[in-house]
Scaffold this active site. Structure first.
Site, PDB file in Angstrom:
ATOM      1  N   ARG A  61       0.715  -1.299   0.104  1.00  0.00           N
ATOM      2  CA  ARG A  61      -0.020   0.135   0.084  1.00  0.00           C
ATOM      3  C   ARG A  61       0.997   1.233   0.031  1.00  0.00           C
ATOM      4  O   ARG A  61       0.453   2.532  -0.510  1.00  0.00           O
ATOM      5  CB  ARG A  61      -0.916   0.198   1.160  1.00  0.00           C
ATOM      6  N   ASP A 108      -3.539  -1.426  -3.774  1.00  0.00           N
ATOM      7  CA  ASP A 108      -4.449  -1.645  -2.727  1.00  0.00           C
ATOM      8  C   ASP A 108      -5.226  -2.731  -3.057  1.00  0.00           C
ATOM      9  O   ASP A 108      -5.905  -3.069  -4.039  1.00  0.00           O
ATOM     10  CB  ASP A 108      -5.363  -0.493  -2.615  1.00  0.00           C
ATOM     11  N   LYS A 145      -1.828 -20.141   5.374  1.00  0.00           N
ATOM     12  CA  LYS A 145      -2.680 -20.506   6.417  1.00  0.00           C
ATOM     13  C   LYS A 145      -2.973 -19.325   7.254  1.00  0.00           C
ATOM     14  O   LYS A 145      -2.258 -18.338   7.383  1.00  0.00           O
ATOM     15  CB  LYS A 145      -2.268 -21.608   7.328  1.00  0.00           C
ATOM     16  N   ASP A 202      -3.322 -20.627  14.602  1.00  0.00           N
ATOM     17  CA  ASP A 202      -2.203 -20.616  13.686  1.00  0.00           C
ATOM     18  C   ASP A 202      -1.385 -21.607  13.614  1.00  0.00           C
ATOM     19  O   ASP A 202      -0.504 -21.584  12.778  1.00  0.00           O
ATOM     20  CB  ASP A 202      -1.366 -19.447  14.917  1.00  0.00           C
ATOM     21  N   HIS A 204      -0.467 -26.737  10.711  1.00  0.00           N
ATOM     22  CA  HIS A 204       0.935 -27.239  11.056  1.00  0.00           C
ATOM     23  C   HIS A 204       1.110 -28.732  11.784  1.00  0.00           C
ATOM     24  O   HIS A 204       1.476 -29.722  11.292  1.00  0.00           O
ATOM     25  CB  HIS A 204       2.144 -26.430  11.705  1.00  0.00           C
ATOM     26  N   LYS A 264       3.156 -19.867  23.180  1.00  0.00           N
ATOM     27  CA  LYS A 264       3.939 -18.881  22.864  1.00  0.00           C
ATOM     28  C   LYS A 264       4.708 -18.379  24.327  1.00  0.00           C
ATOM     29  O   LYS A 264       3.859 -18.549  25.349  1.00  0.00           O
ATOM     30  CB  LYS A 264       3.394 -17.764  22.122  1.00  0.00           C
TER      31      LYS A 264
HETATM   32  C1  BG6 Z   1       4.270 -19.866  11.721  1.00  0.00           C
HETATM   33  C2  BG6 Z   1       3.382 -19.416  12.970  1.00  0.00           C
HETATM   34  O1  BG6 Z   1       3.572 -20.265  10.832  1.00  0.00           O
HETATM   35  O2  BG6 Z   1       5.144 -20.662  12.107  1.00  0.00           O
HETATM   36  C3  BG6 Z   1       4.324 -18.830  13.927  1.00  0.00           C
HETATM   37  O3  BG6 Z   1       2.562 -18.238  12.297  1.00  0.00           O
HETATM   38  C4  BG6 Z   1       5.438 -19.924  14.192  1.00  0.00           C
HETATM   39  O4  BG6 Z   1       3.506 -18.089  14.935  1.00  0.00           O
HETATM   40  C5  BG6 Z   1       6.091 -20.219  13.070  1.00  0.00           C
HETATM   41  O5  BG6 Z   1       6.144 -19.099  15.337  1.00  0.00           O
HETATM   42  C6  BG6 Z   1       6.972 -21.529  13.648  1.00  0.00           C
HETATM   43  O6  BG6 Z   1       7.979 -21.792  12.519  1.00  0.00           O
HETATM   44  P1  BG6 Z   1       9.184 -21.105  11.885  1.00  0.00           P
HETATM   45  O7  BG6 Z   1       9.634 -21.864  10.660  1.00  0.00           O
HETATM   46  O8  BG6 Z   1       9.206 -19.550  12.045  1.00  0.00           O
HETATM   47  O9  BG6 Z   1      10.012 -21.784  13.488  1.00  0.00           O
END
Ligand code: BG6
Length: 471
Positions: free
Chosen positions: A43, A84, A134, A221, A226, A326
């Protein structure tokens, strides 16, 4: 191979931390030639020179493992376009060319439908591909609608719903170890395996990502994509080939076998938490709710744990525990396979022989098998640890992922039906959590996680009995 990558959201964190360094690694490994071009769209009003300066700084910071000439080549191949992405005419102008494009949506998921609609209306050049990060939508209905839009725009094999964990060599090693070794497969079932933990505990806190993370949370997330993908690799039936069809068919079988969670299951089998202020190593960490850009009232979780069961011949009776958090006290990123105890110990004096555990290190890499041996005094048990290390990967995960996109190999990306099944697994959890059925626990940054005993009570049977790496 496609030679022109357009990154929508090209000035963001994903570009800086992953995509630019990945391109430098591809260039260094000889996968990108001088004809390659990167267009970063954002942007901000700025020219090529200013964007290139920013890109060079990010490459110094995050891509320093690649040689300087490879980094410079990526900077030189880069152009900036102001756009945009919520304006269809800006999107159309970006893709107005005859050459095939790879269009990477490095954008918040809420923008995917309107951007894909704009791309559909604009019409992508023949042979183009779309890449989506994702989470794929925010719930099942979104994923279904988005899949429809995508199907109207491009054939399925040109849609890359990427998951960079699948491109990590340590993750591929989980499947590789299973399939390349005769000793594992005969015991790879619920007769022998009591529990599988798939854990991604991070010492990293929010790291300035409130704009993305606060609307998403730990479950969407990490778990819904994952860690669920890892579960598929651990639990899948051996595929005939590692081609996209066989691999993805077998993963979908696993997802379909996951027993739906009732509300009662959600109460008993899930936990969520949010970190308070604390200290991790030598750094003070603010409470999540006080982080810049966080809306505390959203009650976004930064810790999630879900226990799943599979209804299948192979796995009925094994528990699969997915967990991430986290701002925890220690990094622990691994798949831990806990075997059942031996049926009989033929030693008169008894004693405790801990069950075996096999640990696949995801970061750092490694393979560890905990076994029980006999000590120097007759019939005393001693815990032994067998470890192996792997060579570092040739390419970072995003490098492999981008190479597959440019080469048109979708085996490591998520197929549309797979994305929908993944939502089916977690929607009952999200729905029950949103109704407050499970409390949002609190945990201090730097601790072991929520609950009176942190990670204990749920995980690390073998590991809690004997700290890993202890003599
Ligand atoms: C990401 C998540 O896809 O993967 C993050 O959004 C996470 O929150 C991360 O920390 C972990 O993967 P990497 O490869 O960054 O260690």
């Amino acid at each position: 191979m496609i030679n022109h990558l357009i990154v929508l959201g090209g000035t963001g964190d994903l570009s800086a931390r992953y995509l630019l360094p990945a391109l430098a690694a591809l260039r260094a490994a000889g996968h990108l030639d001088d004809g390659f071009r990167l267009t970063a769209a954002g942007r901000e009003e700025q020219d090529d020179a200013r964007f290139r300066q920013w890109a060079a700084t990010q490459l110094d910071r995050h891509g320093a493992t690649s040689p300087a000439d490879a980094r410079q080549a990526v900077v030189d191949a880069t152009h900036y376009r102001r756009a945009d992405v919520t304006d269809p005419s800006d999107v159309a102008a970006l893709v107005a060319t005859d050459e095939p494009l790879a269009v990477y949506l490095a954008l918040p998921p809420a923008l995917f439908p309107s951007v894909v609609t704009a791309l559909h209306r604009a019409g992508l050049p023949q042979g183009s591909r779309i890449v989506l990060e994702k989470p794929f939508g925010e719930q099942l209905a979104d994923a279904v609608a988005l899949n429809r839009l995508l199907a109207d725009t491009l054939p399925e094999e040109s849609v890359f719903r990427v998951d960079h964990f699948l491109a990590m060599t340590t993750v591929q090693n989980v499947l590789g170890s299973r399939l390349a070794n005769r000793v594992l497969e005969p015991i790879w079932n619920s007769t022998h395996i009591a529990e599988v933990e798939i854990v991604w505990d991070e010492t990293l806190a929010l790291e300035g990502r409130a704009g993305y993370y606060d609307g998403v949370g730990a479950l969407k997330d990490m778990l819904q994509n994952h860690l669920l993908q890892l579960l598929c690799l651990v639990a899948m039936e051996p595929p005939i080939t590692l081609g996209e069809r066989d691999l993805r068919d077998r993963k979908v079988d696993v997802l379909r076998s996951i027993r739906p969670l009732s509300e009662d299951d959600v109460v008993r089998r899930t936990r969520r938490g949010r970190y308070l202020a604390g200290r991790i190593g030598d750094r003070d960490v603010r409470a999540y709710a006080d982080e810049e850009g966080v809306d505390a009232e959203r009650r976004t979780e930064t810790f999630a744990e879900v226990e799943l069961e599979l209804d299948s011949w192979r796995w009925s009776g094994t528990t699969f525990r997915l967990r991430t958090g986290k701002a925890l006290g220690a990094d622990r990123k691994e798949v831990a396979v806990h075997f059942r105890a031996v049926p009989h110990l033929p030693f008169g004096h008894g004693g405790v022989a801990l069950p075996n555990s096999l640990f696949f290190g995801l970061d750092p890499e490694g393979l560890t098998l905990d076994i029980t041996g006999i000590g120097s005094r007759a019939h005393t048990f001693v815990p032994l640890e067998l470890t192996a290390r792997m060579d570092p990967p040739e390419l970072p995960a995003y490098g492999r992922l981008l190479l597959d996109v440019l080469n048109g190999d979708p085996a490591l990306s998520i197929r549309g039906d797979e994305a929908e099944e993944a939502w089916r697994v977690f929607e009952p959890v999200l729905s029950a959590w949103s109704r407050g059925v499970v409390p949002l626990d609190e945990y201090a940054a730097g601790s072991d996680g929520p609950g009176p005993d942190g990670r204990a009570g749920s995980v690390r049977r073998a590991a809690t009995a004997r700290p890993r790496g202890a003599p």
